[in-house]
Design a protein around this motif. Structure first.
Motif, PDB file in Angstrom:
ATOM      1  N   GLU A   1      11.292  -4.519  -0.596  1.00 28.95           N
ATOM      2  CA  GLU A   1      11.727  -4.015  -1.912  1.00 28.95           C
ATOM      3  C   GLU A   1      10.749  -4.468  -3.006  1.00 28.95           C
ATOM      4  O   GLU A   1      10.273  -3.667  -3.812  1.00 28.95           O
ATOM      5  CB  GLU A   1      13.135  -4.547  -2.199  1.00 28.95           C
ATOM      6  CG  GLU A   1      13.730  -4.115  -3.513  1.00 28.95           C
ATOM      7  CD  GLU A   1      15.026  -4.878  -3.813  1.00 28.95           C
ATOM      8  OE1 GLU A   1      16.016  -4.680  -3.079  1.00 28.95           O
ATOM      9  OE2 GLU A   1      15.035  -5.691  -4.758  1.00 28.95           O
ATOM     10  N   ASP A   2      10.423  -5.752  -3.002  1.00 29.89           N
ATOM     11  CA  ASP A   2       9.511  -6.294  -4.030  1.00 29.89           C
ATOM     12  C   ASP A   2       8.128  -5.651  -3.946  1.00 29.89           C
ATOM     13  O   ASP A   2       7.538  -5.285  -4.962  1.00 29.89           O
ATOM     14  CB  ASP A   2       9.324  -7.808  -3.831  1.00 29.89           C
ATOM     15  CG  ASP A   2      10.547  -8.608  -4.231  1.00 29.89           C
ATOM     16  OD1 ASP A   2      11.466  -8.036  -4.869  1.00 29.89           O
ATOM     17  OD2 ASP A   2      10.598  -9.814  -3.898  1.00 29.89           O
ATOM     18  N   ALA A   3       7.609  -5.558  -2.726  1.00 27.91           N
ATOM     19  CA  ALA A   3       6.234  -5.076  -2.540  1.00 27.91           C
ATOM     20  C   ALA A   3       6.122  -3.603  -2.908  1.00 27.91           C
ATOM     21  O   ALA A   3       5.201  -3.193  -3.613  1.00 27.91           O
ATOM     22  CB  ALA A   3       5.802  -5.291  -1.089  1.00 27.91           C
ATOM     23  N   PHE A   4       7.086  -2.802  -2.431  1.00 24.38           N
ATOM     24  CA  PHE A   4       7.039  -1.374  -2.743  1.00 24.38           C
ATOM     25  C   PHE A   4       7.157  -1.169  -4.252  1.00 24.38           C
ATOM     26  O   PHE A   4       6.388  -0.407  -4.854  1.00 24.38           O
ATOM     27  CB  PHE A   4       8.160  -0.618  -2.016  1.00 24.38           C
ATOM     28  CG  PHE A   4       8.169   0.842  -2.354  1.00 24.38           C
ATOM     29  CD1 PHE A   4       7.310   1.715  -1.701  1.00 24.38           C
ATOM     30  CD2 PHE A   4       8.999   1.341  -3.348  1.00 24.38           C
ATOM     31  CE1 PHE A   4       7.269   3.065  -2.040  1.00 24.38           C
ATOM     32  CE2 PHE A   4       8.971   2.680  -3.689  1.00 24.38           C
ATOM     33  CZ  PHE A   4       8.113   3.547  -3.037  1.00 24.38           C
ATOM     34  N   THR A   5       8.116  -1.858  -4.860  1.00 26.05           N
ATOM     35  CA  THR A   5       8.365  -1.687  -6.291  1.00 26.05           C
ATOM     36  C   THR A   5       7.111  -2.038  -7.094  1.00 26.05           C
ATOM     37  O   THR A   5       6.726  -1.313  -8.013  1.00 26.05           O
ATOM     38  CB  THR A   5       9.554  -2.582  -6.722  1.00 26.05           C
ATOM     39  OG1 THR A   5      10.679  -2.221  -5.923  1.00 26.05           O
ATOM     40  CG2 THR A   5       9.892  -2.411  -8.187  1.00 26.05           C
ATOM     41  N   LYS A   6       6.438  -3.126  -6.715  1.00 27.43           N
ATOM     42  CA  LYS A   6       5.227  -3.536  -7.435  1.00 27.43           C
ATOM     43  C   LYS A   6       4.137  -2.462  -7.300  1.00 27.43           C
ATOM     44  O   LYS A   6       3.558  -2.031  -8.290  1.00 27.43           O
ATOM     45  CB  LYS A   6       4.733  -4.888  -6.899  1.00 27.43           C
ATOM     46  CG  LYS A   6       3.511  -5.445  -7.616  1.00 27.43           C
ATOM     47  CD  LYS A   6       3.239  -6.886  -7.171  1.00 27.43           C
ATOM     48  CE  LYS A   6       1.870  -7.404  -7.570  1.00 27.43           C
ATOM     49  NZ  LYS A   6       1.624  -7.484  -8.995  1.00 27.43           N
ATOM     50  N   GLY A   7       3.902  -2.018  -6.065  1.00 27.97           N
ATOM     51  CA  GLY A   7       2.859  -1.014  -5.831  1.00 27.97           C
ATOM     52  C   GLY A   7       3.173   0.297  -6.557  1.00 27.97           C
ATOM     53  O   GLY A   7       2.297   0.911  -7.177  1.00 27.97           O
ATOM     54  N   PHE A   8       4.436   0.716  -6.493  1.00 28.76           N
ATOM     55  CA  PHE A   8       4.843   2.004  -7.076  1.00 28.76           C
ATOM     56  C   PHE A   8       4.752   1.967  -8.601  1.00 28.76           C
ATOM     57  O   PHE A   8       4.222   2.886  -9.231  1.00 28.76           O
ATOM     58  CB  PHE A   8       6.271   2.320  -6.620  1.00 28.76           C
ATOM     59  CG  PHE A   8       6.712   3.731  -6.877  1.00 28.76           C
ATOM     60  CD1 PHE A   8       6.074   4.803  -6.253  1.00 28.76           C
ATOM     61  CD2 PHE A   8       7.776   4.003  -7.733  1.00 28.76           C
ATOM     62  CE1 PHE A   8       6.484   6.115  -6.484  1.00 28.76           C
ATOM     63  CE2 PHE A   8       8.200   5.307  -7.968  1.00 28.76           C
ATOM     64  CZ  PHE A   8       7.553   6.365  -7.346  1.00 28.76           C
TER      65      PHE A   8
ATOM     66  N   ILE B   1      -4.967   3.866   5.455  1.00 29.18           N
ATOM     67  CA  ILE B   1      -4.660   3.828   4.021  1.00 29.18           C
ATOM     68  C   ILE B   1      -5.196   2.545   3.370  1.00 29.18           C
ATOM     69  O   ILE B   1      -5.472   2.506   2.182  1.00 29.18           O
ATOM     70  CB  ILE B   1      -3.138   3.994   3.826  1.00 29.18           C
ATOM     71  CG1 ILE B   1      -2.784   4.387   2.408  1.00 29.18           C
ATOM     72  CG2 ILE B   1      -2.374   2.795   4.234  1.00 29.18           C
ATOM     73  CD1 ILE B   1      -1.343   4.838   2.285  1.00 29.18           C
ATOM     74  N   ALA B   2      -5.356   1.492   4.163  1.00 29.63           N
ATOM     75  CA  ALA B   2      -5.908   0.231   3.639  1.00 29.63           C
ATOM     76  C   ALA B   2      -6.571  -0.509   4.793  1.00 29.63           C
ATOM     77  O   ALA B   2      -5.994  -0.617   5.867  1.00 29.63           O
ATOM     78  CB  ALA B   2      -4.802  -0.612   3.020  1.00 29.63           C
ATOM     79  N   LYS B   3      -7.781  -0.988   4.543  1.00 26.83           N
ATOM     80  CA  LYS B   3      -8.546  -1.633   5.627  1.00 26.83           C
ATOM     81  C   LYS B   3      -8.461  -3.152   5.528  1.00 26.83           C
ATOM     82  O   LYS B   3      -8.502  -3.716   4.444  1.00 26.83           O
ATOM     83  CB  LYS B   3     -10.012  -1.219   5.520  1.00 26.83           C
ATOM     84  CG  LYS B   3     -10.288   0.126   6.171  1.00 26.83           C
ATOM     85  CD  LYS B   3     -11.790   0.320   6.384  1.00 26.83           C
ATOM     86  CE  LYS B   3     -12.095   1.576   7.141  1.00 26.83           C
ATOM     87  NZ  LYS B   3     -11.622   1.623   8.502  1.00 26.83           N
ATOM     88  N   GLN B   4      -8.375  -3.797   6.680  1.00 31.55           N
ATOM     89  CA  GLN B   4      -8.417  -5.251   6.789  1.00 31.55           C
ATOM     90  C   GLN B   4      -7.601  -5.934   5.682  1.00 31.55           C
ATOM     91  O   GLN B   4      -8.122  -6.710   4.873  1.00 31.55           O
ATOM     92  CB  GLN B   4      -9.873  -5.727   6.831  1.00 31.55           C
ATOM     93  CG  GLN B   4     -10.582  -5.238   8.103  1.00 31.55           C
ATOM     94  CD  GLN B   4      -9.863  -5.716   9.388  1.00 31.55           C
ATOM     95  OE1 GLN B   4      -9.956  -6.870   9.760  1.00 31.55           O
ATOM     96  NE2 GLN B   4      -9.125  -4.823  10.056  1.00 31.55           N
ATOM     97  N   VAL B   5      -6.330  -5.603   5.693  1.00 29.10           N
ATOM     98  CA  VAL B   5      -5.397  -6.089   4.674  1.00 29.10           C
ATOM     99  C   VAL B   5      -4.965  -7.519   5.000  1.00 29.10           C
ATOM    100  O   VAL B   5      -4.487  -7.795   6.101  1.00 29.10           O
ATOM    101  CB  VAL B   5      -4.136  -5.188   4.624  1.00 29.10           C
ATOM    102  CG1 VAL B   5      -3.223  -5.621   3.484  1.00 29.10           C
ATOM    103  CG2 VAL B   5      -4.516  -3.727   4.508  1.00 29.10           C
ATOM    104  N   LYS B   6      -5.150  -8.408   4.020  1.00 30.13           N
ATOM    105  CA  LYS B   6      -4.563  -9.750   4.114  1.00 30.13           C
ATOM    106  C   LYS B   6      -3.184  -9.675   3.485  1.00 30.13           C
ATOM    107  O   LYS B   6      -2.955  -8.822   2.623  1.00 30.13           O
ATOM    108  CB  LYS B   6      -5.408 -10.744   3.301  1.00 30.13           C
ATOM    109  CG  LYS B   6      -6.759 -11.033   3.891  1.00 30.13           C
ATOM    110  CD  LYS B   6      -7.413 -12.151   3.091  1.00 30.13           C
ATOM    111  CE  LYS B   6      -8.769 -12.470   3.683  1.00 30.13           C
ATOM    112  NZ  LYS B   6      -9.382 -13.635   3.031  1.00 30.13           N
TER     113      LYS B   6
ATOM    114  N   PRO C   1       0.817  -1.227   0.000  1.00 28.85           N
ATOM    115  CA  PRO C   1       0.000   0.000   0.000  1.00 28.85           C
ATOM    116  C   PRO C   1       0.848   1.275   0.000  1.00 28.85           C
ATOM    117  O   PRO C   1       0.457   2.278  -0.599  1.00 28.85           O
ATOM    118  CB  PRO C   1      -0.825  -0.086   1.291  1.00 28.85           C
ATOM    119  CG  PRO C   1      -0.658  -1.453   1.818  1.00 28.85           C
ATOM    120  CD  PRO C   1       0.499  -2.118   1.124  1.00 28.85           C
ATOM    121  N   LEU C   2       2.018   1.218   0.645  1.00 25.32           N
ATOM    122  CA  LEU C   2       2.908   2.391   0.630  1.00 25.32           C
ATOM    123  C   LEU C   2       3.317   2.726  -0.807  1.00 25.32           C
ATOM    124  O   LEU C   2       3.303   3.892  -1.214  1.00 25.32           O
ATOM    125  CB  LEU C   2       4.151   2.113   1.480  1.00 25.32           C
ATOM    126  CG  LEU C   2       5.259   3.168   1.458  1.00 25.32           C
ATOM    127  CD1 LEU C   2       4.806   4.466   2.129  1.00 25.32           C
ATOM    128  CD2 LEU C   2       6.533   2.659   2.150  1.00 25.32           C
ATOM    129  N   GLY C   3       3.668   1.696  -1.581  1.00 27.56           N
ATOM    130  CA  GLY C   3       4.064   1.907  -2.981  1.00 27.56           C
ATOM    131  C   GLY C   3       2.924   2.496  -3.799  1.00 27.56           C
ATOM    132  O   GLY C   3       3.119   3.434  -4.581  1.00 27.56           O
TER     133      GLY C   3
END
Ligand code: PHB
Length: 397
Positions: free
Chosen positions: A177-184, A382-387, A151-153
């Motif tokens: 790194e992977d998660a941010f890069t994907k979201g961004f 910023i994001a609710k009930q995130v799995k 969600p940050l990305g």
């Protein structure tokens, strides 16, 4: 020797060494955390939370049932030590559950022992997504790095055109790194670079220099919470990144509540996404923080490791109460999968029965000074009930 033979060999030795088994109504929990080594200051934030929970809730246990914590120091990122401790706890001390664990490599080393010994293992920090897939006896009450940095990305892509990542070179860093890069990237952002730094004793200066020369609009950092986060903050300031217009963002690990005083004003303005801030205004959190200060001193503050340990103990007590004090591993795991709390200090939480990972809200926060005190002020949910997003993107085959 393979794990099974090692366990059996130790079991024989333990049978000779331990003639006085605990009374049937004492539930022993092996609590593994770090009191030395990398960020060894974090262990007490977990243990104190667990003990505070027990002090408040022992009265709710079934009559005649007591819970005993057997606390062990895994000495930081040290999978061999963690494995040895878990094995002793299972075989010699005959714990009914394992809990705690700050570092991913340690959790991964313990996972096969939890499976082998059929010992429910409640993870109260280690945040690499894959961990829960390594044993059906694991339930995680903390977080995954994907939960905060994906969600940050997505959010960052609306605000910045270019970003750079700097992460500790191990499981949670690579996930961040992977998660941010994907979201961004999905949000249209452009990654201008990424760097991984050694987990132990990193010298951030040369890496920060590289980032400053690349001049991204935002620098997303993950390092383990604790004193490492303060070192990052000081280097970010000393090397003039803020002045060069590079905004510091990341998961809440980099502005961990208990280090804000040590970081000082250089932390002001850092934007993070996380599931817990000690400054959150929810009534359940105010009560939690007030109880903490009453117990441990007015200057003391809990952090995200504390809230995970608090909630983890709540989940364990729920399972013990539901089973009327006679715990069985399969029944315990079944109850963990049903665990929910609408009123955790961090907001509503639940265990996802499919993955045994936590489901929770994620908040955007900014470090601000409130009444002379640096705080992670929650700005919005910023994001609710995130799995765990990683598990959604990588379903079991
Ligand atoms: C981990 O090893 O999974 C870990 C350690 C420290 C953090 C977050 C994750 O702050």
């Amino acid at each position: 020797m393979n794990t099974r033979r090692l366990l059996l060999a130790s079991a024989t030795a333990a049978a000779l060494l331990a003639p006085f088994a605990a009374s049937a109504d004492t539930i022993k929990i092996g609590f593994i955390t770090s009191y030395s080594g990398l960020n060894g200051n974090l262990g007490p934030y977990m243990e104190r939370a667990a003990r505070l929970y027990m002090k408040q809730h022992d009265k709710d246990l079934p009559k005649g049932t007591t819970v005993e914590l057997l606390v062990r120091d895994d000495t930081g990122t040290n999978p061999d030590k963690a494995k040895q401790l878990a094995q002793e706890l299972i075989v010699r001390d005959k714990v009914q559950m394992l809990a705690g664990v700050i570092f991913t490599p340690n959790a991964l080393a313990i996972a096969p022992l939890a499976t082998e010994g059929k010992v429910p293992f409640v993870i109260m920090n280690a945040g690499t997504s894959v961990i829960t897939t390594r044993s059906p006896y694991i339930a995680r009450v903390s977080f995954t790095l994907w939960q905060s940095t994906y969600p940050l990305g997505q959010w960052a892509a609306k605000k910045y055109k270019t970003a750079y990542t700097m992460v500790s070179d191990f499981g949670p860093g690579i996930d961040a790194e992977d998660a941010f890069t994907k979201g961004f990237k999905e949000g249209g952002g452009n990654m201008t670079g990424s760097v991984r730094v050694p987990v132990n004793n990193p010298d951030f200066a040369p890496f920060m220099q590289k980032v400053r020369d690349a001049k991204p609009q935002a620098l997303m950092v993950f390092v383990p919470a604790g004193v490492t986060a303060t070192a990052v903050m000081k280097n970010y300031s000393d090397l003039g990144l803020a002045k060069a217009g590079v905004k510091l963002i990341g998961p809440g690990d980099i502005t961990t509540d208990e280090e804000l005083d040590n970081m000082g004003d250089v932390a002001l303005g850092a934007l993070t996404v996380h599931h817990y801030s000690a400054a959150a205004q929810r009534p359940a959190n105010k009560a939690f923080v007030a109880a903490w200060k009453k117990e441990y001193g007015a200057k003391e503050t809990p952090n995200f490791l504390s809230v995970a340990s608090w909630d983890g103990m709540d989940m364990i007590y729920y399972a013990i109460k539901e089973q009327k004090g006679k715990v069985d591993p399969e029944a315990t795991m079944g109850l963990f999968k049903k665990y929910k709390n609408a009123n955790s200090p961090r907001g509503p939480i639940a265990i996802d029965p499919e993955t045994r990972d936590i489901v929770q809200d994620e908040y955007l926060r900014e470090v601000r000074k409130v009444g002379g005190q640096l705080q992670n002020v929650e700005i919005e949910t910023i994001a609710k009930q995130v799995k765990d997003p990683w598990k959604t993107f990588n379903p079991p085959k």
